[in-house]
Write a protein that holds these residues in place. Structure first.
Motif, PDB file in Angstrom:
ATOM      1  N   UNK A 203      50.035  56.172  -9.800  1.00 47.23           N
ATOM      2  CA  UNK A 203      48.708  56.184 -10.005  1.00 47.23           C
ATOM      3  C   UNK A 203      47.993  57.223  -9.208  1.00 47.23           C
ATOM      4  N   UNK A 204      48.718  58.427  -8.864  1.00 47.26           N
ATOM      5  CA  UNK A 204      48.123  59.523  -8.274  1.00 47.26           C
ATOM      6  C   UNK A 204      46.884  60.188  -9.005  1.00 47.26           C
ATOM      7  N   UNK A 205      47.143  60.122 -10.181  1.00 48.38           N
ATOM      8  CA  UNK A 205      45.925  60.747 -10.863  1.00 48.38           C
ATOM      9  C   UNK A 205      44.682  60.293 -10.690  1.00 48.38           C
ATOM     10  N   UNK A 206      44.660  58.833 -10.311  1.00 47.04           N
ATOM     11  CA  UNK A 206      43.199  58.128 -10.095  1.00 47.04           C
ATOM     12  C   UNK A 206      42.571  58.784  -8.858  1.00 47.04           C
ATOM     13  N   UNK A 207      43.465  59.551  -7.869  1.00 48.40           N
ATOM     14  CA  UNK A 207      42.813  59.950  -6.646  1.00 48.40           C
ATOM     15  C   UNK A 207      42.481  61.510  -6.895  1.00 48.40           C
ATOM     16  N   UNK A 208      42.924  62.237  -8.033  1.00 49.74           N
ATOM     17  CA  UNK A 208      42.562  63.389  -8.276  1.00 49.74           C
ATOM     18  C   UNK A 208      41.547  63.547  -9.446  1.00 49.74           C
ATOM     19  N   UNK A 209      42.253  63.884 -10.754  1.00 53.11           N
ATOM     20  CA  UNK A 209      41.281  64.327 -11.905  1.00 53.11           C
ATOM     21  C   UNK A 209      40.410  62.810 -11.999  1.00 53.11           C
ATOM     22  N   UNK A 210      40.774  61.617 -12.005  1.00 51.64           N
ATOM     23  CA  UNK A 210      40.163  60.806 -12.357  1.00 51.64           C
ATOM     24  C   UNK A 210      38.782  60.549 -11.332  1.00 51.64           C
ATOM     25  N   UNK A 211      38.897  60.767 -10.196  1.00 54.33           N
ATOM     26  CA  UNK A 211      38.219  60.609  -8.929  1.00 54.33           C
ATOM     27  C   UNK A 211      36.866  61.750  -9.217  1.00 54.33           C
ATOM     28  N   UNK A 212      37.525  62.853  -9.499  1.00 51.17           N
ATOM     29  CA  UNK A 212      36.619  63.934  -9.740  1.00 51.17           C
ATOM     30  C   UNK A 212      35.694  64.172 -11.125  1.00 51.17           C
ATOM     31  N   UNK A 213      36.085  63.631 -12.128  1.00 51.62           N
ATOM     32  CA  UNK A 213      35.564  63.498 -13.400  1.00 51.62           C
ATOM     33  C   UNK A 213      34.373  62.340 -13.224  1.00 51.62           C
ATOM     34  N   UNK A 214      34.800  61.572 -12.334  1.00 51.09           N
ATOM     35  CA  UNK A 214      33.589  60.345 -12.119  1.00 51.09           C
ATOM     36  C   UNK A 214      32.622  60.755 -11.103  1.00 51.09           C
ATOM     37  N   UNK A 215      32.757  61.988 -10.480  1.00 50.43           N
ATOM     38  CA  UNK A 215      31.811  62.386  -9.282  1.00 50.43           C
ATOM     39  C   UNK A 215      30.626  63.104  -9.792  1.00 50.43           C
ATOM     40  N   UNK A 216      29.509  62.909  -8.960  1.00 51.80           N
ATOM     41  CA  UNK A 216      28.293  63.880  -9.401  1.00 51.80           C
ATOM     42  C   UNK A 216      28.175  65.233  -8.741  1.00 51.80           C
ATOM     43  N   UNK A 217      27.616  65.950  -9.348  1.00 47.37           N
ATOM     44  CA  UNK A 217      27.433  67.300  -8.921  1.00 47.37           C
ATOM     45  C   UNK A 217      28.400  68.245  -8.656  1.00 47.37           C
ATOM     46  N   UNK A 218      29.313  68.373  -9.476  1.00 46.53           N
ATOM     47  CA  UNK A 218      30.421  69.337  -9.602  1.00 46.53           C
ATOM     48  C   UNK A 218      29.571  70.969  -9.617  1.00 46.53           C
ATOM     49  N   UNK A 219      30.246  71.805  -8.906  1.00 42.45           N
ATOM     50  CA  UNK A 219      29.564  73.177  -8.858  1.00 42.45           C
ATOM     51  C   UNK A 219      30.025  73.862 -10.317  1.00 42.45           C
ATOM     52  N   UNK A 220      29.221  74.980 -10.292  1.00 46.73           N
ATOM     53  CA  UNK A 220      29.721  75.751 -11.869  1.00 46.73           C
ATOM     54  C   UNK A 220      31.080  76.143 -11.747  1.00 46.73           C
ATOM     55  N   UNK A 221      31.545  76.414 -10.446  1.00 52.64           N
ATOM     56  CA  UNK A 221      32.946  77.130 -10.523  1.00 52.64           C
ATOM     57  C   UNK A 221      34.013  76.211 -11.136  1.00 52.64           C
ATOM     58  N   UNK A 222      33.671  74.630 -11.415  1.00 49.33           N
ATOM     59  CA  UNK A 222      34.489  73.688 -12.108  1.00 49.33           C
ATOM     60  C   UNK A 222      34.277  73.667 -13.387  1.00 49.33           C
ATOM     61  N   UNK A 223      33.143  74.326 -13.919  1.00 47.37           N
ATOM     62  CA  UNK A 223      33.092  74.065 -15.227  1.00 47.37           C
ATOM     63  C   UNK A 223      34.147  74.184 -16.408  1.00 47.37           C
ATOM     64  N   UNK A 224      34.687  75.479 -16.156  1.00 48.17           N
ATOM     65  CA  UNK A 224      35.917  75.754 -17.329  1.00 48.17           C
ATOM     66  C   UNK A 224      37.100  74.808 -16.933  1.00 48.17           C
ATOM     67  N   UNK A 225      37.224  74.343 -15.859  1.00 53.02           N
ATOM     68  CA  UNK A 225      38.388  73.287 -15.593  1.00 53.02           C
ATOM     69  C   UNK A 225      38.122  71.965 -16.440  1.00 53.02           C
ATOM     70  N   UNK A 226      36.799  71.751 -15.848  1.00 57.37           N
ATOM     71  CA  UNK A 226      36.485  70.438 -16.751  1.00 57.37           C
ATOM     72  C   UNK A 226      36.451  70.487 -18.303  1.00 57.37           C
ATOM     73  N   UNK A 227      36.026  71.743 -18.888  1.00 56.80           N
ATOM     74  CA  UNK A 227      36.076  71.771 -20.055  1.00 56.80           C
ATOM     75  C   UNK A 227      37.459  71.759 -20.727  1.00 56.80           C
ATOM     76  N   UNK A 228      38.313  72.352 -20.232  1.00 62.25           N
ATOM     77  CA  UNK A 228      39.831  72.306 -20.626  1.00 62.25           C
ATOM     78  C   UNK A 228      40.219  70.823 -20.525  1.00 62.25           C
ATOM     79  N   UNK A 229      40.062  70.147 -19.742  1.00 63.52           N
ATOM     80  CA  UNK A 229      40.520  68.615 -19.624  1.00 63.52           C
ATOM     81  C   UNK A 229      39.827  68.052 -20.641  1.00 63.52           C
ATOM     82  N   UNK A 230      38.798  68.213 -20.942  1.00 64.37           N
ATOM     83  CA  UNK A 230      37.705  67.294 -21.904  1.00 64.37           C
ATOM     84  C   UNK A 230      38.376  67.619 -23.279  1.00 64.37           C
ATOM     85  N   UNK A 231      38.593  69.140 -23.569  1.00 62.65           N
ATOM     86  CA  UNK A 231      38.949  69.556 -24.716  1.00 62.65           C
ATOM     87  C   UNK A 231      40.297  68.718 -25.057  1.00 62.65           C
TER      88      UNK A 231
END
Ligand SMILES: C[S@@+](CC[C@H](N)C(=O)[O-])C[C@H]1O[C@@H](n2cnc3c(N)ncnc32)[C@H](O)[C@@H]1O
Length: 280
Positions: free
Chosen positions: A59-87
């Motif tokens: 369940x380690x991913x719940x503390x990483x990618x799952x937690x940040x995908x559901x969090x509010x207010x990510x900075x612009x620096x994370x946009x390309x990373x989130x885009x890659x995961x969503x793609x």
């Protein structure tokens, strides 16, 4: 000894930290109209299905990618990373998580090259199936540190090496430092992204001292401390994730700091630090 299987840890806070930095470097490489090479020395399997036994077991991913995908207010620096995961997830719910090969491949243009190295036989077979038919990708099954010295400088000569060992073998930190200094001597202008585990034994400290001593290029050190649930197998758990970036692109440090500060606010008991060891 090849007991490590990355599927148990895919998408955890350390994986997120490393992949955010990797994507920021790939963005910079792809921003110029000149071909590049990515050399991924510990490639793993390409990408990971989070519904499978291994990620569900820890369940380690719940503390990483799952937690940040559901969090509010990510900075612009994370946009390309989130885009890659969503793609990778077809813009739907989180089911798959990209490994470093999938992230690197998503940035390749026709003349760019991706060299993937993996020693574990099953992981190597899965990686081969994942990469097949893409003429821009070459796969190797070699010892990573032998390959590090043997495969640099690559062609095209502009590019990035990812060094992402499991640190389960005693002496791995020392060996990494020794071979990285040797590789840097052969390819001084390459960008090197080295991930290291921060464990209670703090074996990364002599490794960093050896790198500072042996490498005279600009070097950034970025760490995020966090808390993960205790492992049940008796292996001492991760206390944090560290990155050494040799020859980081201009202003990469500011972007990584923006991303790391935010990640540390979302990860459990997160704390982020970023320091230059050497700067031009
Ligand atoms: C942390 S995982 C890599 C994860 C991958 N880089 C990613 O970000 O998705 C480390 C990988 O290194 C492989 N490995 C361990 N020792 C190795 C060695 N001596 N040479 C090459 N690969 C090795 C393991 O089988 C494992 O797949």
């Amino acid at each position: 000894m090849l007991s490590y299987q990355h599927a148990y840890h895919a998408g955890n806070p350390a994986d997120v930290h490393k992949h955010v930095a990797l994507v920021l470097l790939l963005e910079r490489l792809a921003a110029k109209d000149k071909p590049f090479t990515v050399l991924d020395l510990h490639a793993g399997e390409g990408d990971y299905d989070l519904s499978q036994f291994a990620p569900q077991r820890t369940g380690e991913y719940r503390h990483g990618i799952e937690a940040i995908l559901n969090a509010e207010g990510p900075p612009l620096a994370l946009t390309p990373y989130f885009a890659a995961v969503r793609r990778l997830n077809g813009d739907g719910a989180l089911q798959r998580y990209p490994g470093s090969p999938a992230l690197a491949r998503s940035y390749l243009r026709a003349d760019d090259r991706l060299i993937l190295n993996e020693l574990h036989p099953t992981a190597f077979d899965n990686l081969g199936r994942w990469a097949r038919k893409d003429a821009r990708i070459a796969t190797h099954r070699r010892d990573s540190l032998e390959a590090l010295v043997a495969l640099v400088p690559p062609t095209p000569r502009r590019g990035l090496v990812l060094i992402d060992p499991p640190y389960e073998v005693k002496g791995e930190y020392t060996n990494v430092a020794e071979k990285l200094v040797e590789a840097h001597g052969k390819w001084r202008e390459g960008i090197y992204l080295l991930w290291y585990a921060i464990l209670k034994e703090r074996r990364h400290e002599p490794m960093i001292a050896a790198l500072k001593n042996g490498i005279d290029s600009p070097m950034l050190c970025d760490e995020i401390m966090f808390t993960l649930p205790k492992r049940t197998d008796g292996v001492s758990g991760l206390l944090g994730s560290g990155l050494i970036v040799i020859n980081p692109p201009w202003q990469f440090d500011a972007t990584l700091t923006e991303a790391g500060d935010w990640l540390a606010r979302i990860f459990e008991r997160g704390r982020h630090t970023s320091v230059w060891f050497k700067k031009d």
